[in-house]
Design a protein around this motif. Sequence first.
Motif, PDB file in Angstrom:
ATOM      1  N   GLN A 379       0.877  -1.229   0.168  1.00  0.00           N
ATOM      2  CA  GLN A 379      -0.110  -0.066   0.005  1.00  0.00           C
ATOM      3  C   GLN A 379       0.878   1.305   0.060  1.00  0.00           C
ATOM      4  N   ALA A 380       1.920   1.141   0.708  1.00  0.00           N
ATOM      5  CA  ALA A 380       2.892   2.209   0.721  1.00  0.00           C
ATOM      6  C   ALA A 380       3.523   2.446  -0.609  1.00  0.00           C
ATOM      7  N   VAL A 381       3.944   1.357  -1.353  1.00  0.00           N
ATOM      8  CA  VAL A 381       4.326   1.496  -2.804  1.00  0.00           C
ATOM      9  C   VAL A 381       3.397   2.206  -3.794  1.00  0.00           C
ATOM     10  N   LEU A 382       2.154   1.997  -3.589  1.00  0.00           N
ATOM     11  CA  LEU A 382       0.849   2.597  -4.457  1.00  0.00           C
ATOM     12  C   LEU A 382       0.979   4.003  -4.152  1.00  0.00           C
ATOM     13  N   SER A 383       0.725   4.446  -2.707  1.00  0.00           N
ATOM     14  CA  SER A 383       0.704   5.366  -2.459  1.00  0.00           C
ATOM     15  C   SER A 383       1.862   6.439  -3.081  1.00  0.00           C
ATOM     16  N   GLU A 384       3.261   5.689  -2.837  1.00  0.00           N
ATOM     17  CA  GLU A 384       4.118   6.782  -3.126  1.00  0.00           C
ATOM     18  C   GLU A 384       4.250   6.838  -4.779  1.00  0.00           C
ATOM     19  N   SER A 385       3.981   5.757  -5.359  1.00  0.00           N
ATOM     20  CA  SER A 385       4.021   5.893  -7.015  1.00  0.00           C
ATOM     21  C   SER A 385       2.703   6.904  -7.357  1.00  0.00           C
ATOM     22  N   PHE A 432       6.709  17.779   0.902  1.00  0.00           N
ATOM     23  CA  PHE A 432       7.516  16.434   1.072  1.00  0.00           C
ATOM     24  C   PHE A 432       8.880  16.317   1.041  1.00  0.00           C
ATOM     25  N   SER A 433       9.449  16.207   2.070  1.00  0.00           N
ATOM     26  CA  SER A 433      10.894  15.685   2.083  1.00  0.00           C
ATOM     27  C   SER A 433      11.400  14.867   1.035  1.00  0.00           C
ATOM     28  N   HIS A 434      12.396  15.413   0.416  1.00  0.00           N
ATOM     29  CA  HIS A 434      13.203  14.503  -0.884  1.00  0.00           C
ATOM     30  C   HIS A 434      11.839  14.078  -1.769  1.00  0.00           C
ATOM     31  N   ALA A 435      11.105  15.320  -2.123  1.00  0.00           N
ATOM     32  CA  ALA A 435       9.873  15.085  -2.846  1.00  0.00           C
ATOM     33  C   ALA A 435      10.124  14.352  -4.104  1.00  0.00           C
ATOM     34  N   GLU A 436      11.334  14.374  -4.845  1.00  0.00           N
ATOM     35  CA  GLU A 436      11.619  13.774  -6.018  1.00  0.00           C
ATOM     36  C   GLU A 436      12.056  12.361  -6.057  1.00  0.00           C
ATOM     37  N   VAL A 439      10.435   6.931  -2.140  1.00  0.00           N
ATOM     38  CA  VAL A 439      10.581   6.620  -1.003  1.00  0.00           C
ATOM     39  C   VAL A 439       9.355   5.848  -0.051  1.00  0.00           C
ATOM     40  N   PRO A 440       8.952   4.658  -0.341  1.00  0.00           N
ATOM     41  CA  PRO A 440       7.757   4.363   0.157  1.00  0.00           C
ATOM     42  C   PRO A 440       7.643   4.136   1.690  1.00  0.00           C
ATOM     43  N   GLU A 441       8.903   4.288   2.266  1.00  0.00           N
ATOM     44  CA  GLU A 441       8.846   4.075   3.753  1.00  0.00           C
ATOM     45  C   GLU A 441       8.332   5.572   4.447  1.00  0.00           C
ATOM     46  N   ARG A 442       8.257   6.726   3.419  1.00  0.00           N
ATOM     47  CA  ARG A 442       7.798   7.872   4.024  1.00  0.00           C
ATOM     48  C   ARG A 442       6.323   7.689   4.639  1.00  0.00           C
ATOM     49  N   TRP A 443       5.442   6.385   4.184  1.00  0.00           N
ATOM     50  CA  TRP A 443       4.111   6.324   4.410  1.00  0.00           C
ATOM     51  C   TRP A 443       4.010   5.272   5.576  1.00  0.00           C
ATOM     52  N   LEU A 444       5.311   4.786   6.177  1.00  0.00           N
ATOM     53  CA  LEU A 444       5.243   3.742   7.237  1.00  0.00           C
ATOM     54  C   LEU A 444       5.861   4.491   8.309  1.00  0.00           C
ATOM     55  N   GLY A 445       5.776   5.734   8.675  1.00  0.00           N
ATOM     56  CA  GLY A 445       6.661   6.032   9.719  1.00  0.00           C
ATOM     57  C   GLY A 445       7.837   6.524   9.984  1.00  0.00           C
TER      58      GLY A 445
END
Length: 527
Positions: A379-385, A432-436, A439-445
């Motif tokens: 789910q984090a991968v899809l959000s980040e994509s 968003f930090s490092h917006a370009e 980073v799926p981890e940004r959605w995992l805390g």
Amino acid sequence: MKGSLRHFLDSDAVWLKILGAILLILVARSASQIVYNVFLHPLARIPGPWPMAASVLPMGLVRTQGRAPYKLAELHERYGPVVRIGPNEVSCVGSAAFRDVYGFRAGNGGAMPRDQRAVLSRRAFGAISLLQADVRTHAELRRRMNPAFSERAAREQEPLVARYVDLLVRRLRAECTAAVDGAAVVDMCRYATWAAFDIQGNLLFGEDVFGSLERGRDHPWPTTLMGFFRALTWVKLSTELLTPRVLLAAHKLATALGAGSGLRRHAETAKRLVDRRMAAPKGGRPDGHPDYMSYIVRGGAKNTSDTTLTREEMYANAQVLMTAGSETVATVLCGALYQLLAHPKALARLSREVRAAFASDADIGFAGVSEPGRLEYLQAVLSESMRLWHPVATPMVRQVPRGGCEVAGYHVPEGALIGVTNYATTRSECYFSHAERFVPERWLGAPEYADDDRDAFQPFGYGPMSCIGSALGRLESRLLLAKLIWHFDLELMPESENWLDNMVNHMIWQKPPLMVKLRPVQTTAGS
């Protein structure tokens, strides 16, 4: 006296003077309009490049060239969260802008209305679509259509969706079997588009209307969509440049010359398919499975209330539902696959998660891919994509109502056009930090991303006119990605390494081939 007058009128110099005077008047009028637009217009204090403040042509040409998302991101990077992109148009970014532009506006007359200057569906179908309706009509249409797009209704579609997802897996396995070394190189964009359109076509029209996965070939409807949306950018520009009477005359001339034949074919196809579905006995499908029309046409198997659409309303909404429910899913899946393939560590982590979560292919379903606490990385991968490459990257334009509105410290007056651009918002370091970076981890805390503005990420829109099909879209995207990752090892081919670079956008993305090498990881029953 008469001879002198005739001699005067016959003089070439006189006509040259008259033409010169007319030209001078036109130039003076245009110059005065430009001066007014740049310096005296109510939007004059909003920052932006002066050529865009002077005329609709600069931004209009950017749109017709398919460069709008990139240009808007560039403008916001330079001028800030509110930018003037036309004499009477403003673009915004940020979570506050989503609330101000698309929110409910309690006590302020409700949601902002859409720009109504280029409404096409009423002319073609005798009714208006959900995507083009005014606030009141949209609310009524949405009330009647909501039962077909609820979370419960979305989960009832699982057998139909799963059938096509499994067919996609079988087609890809067949490609691998036919390859010499058991690893096939395929265009995943084509397969993703086939699957998404086959699913949505069956849900909307009650039959396998496209048959792309079954037959292994493109269908004209999906393949001509880019031309349809490219035409809409020219329609928008023409409505801004021409008066209503001139626009009507131009439309009649273009029709007489044969322009718009593709649009007419789309309309006629939609009508024919709607008629065929509505002619089904007792409003149901032969297989008894519920589809959209089961909920929203009179006599449908699931319709037990007044939530009905007329035939004309179904005509008008068929193209919108078809495109919105398929093109976006295909874009999300392609974007996620590309980002994973371009970031092998992320792909390896997702592969471990998916393959550990399910003992067999039969275990992978809507419940498994949406259960809280499960498949969190997927789910984090899809959000980040979607954050990096939003499927709807250009603003959904609204018209500022009576009294104007306030956005990021600027007053935008009544009648101005305004929209929030997802692409510029979610790629900005302001939110968003490092917006370009992917980073799926940004959605995992991950602590370094704790200050990200999550409210600036609105993948399915915001407010009362947000995406009606978001529940099924989320489930479908998760199921497709989970099945592909569970069944195949994937590798990006060299020719697709820069797949996202300079991609054209005319409301939807014109996706080039995404060439991927597939190798089955295991064979399971029923796969």
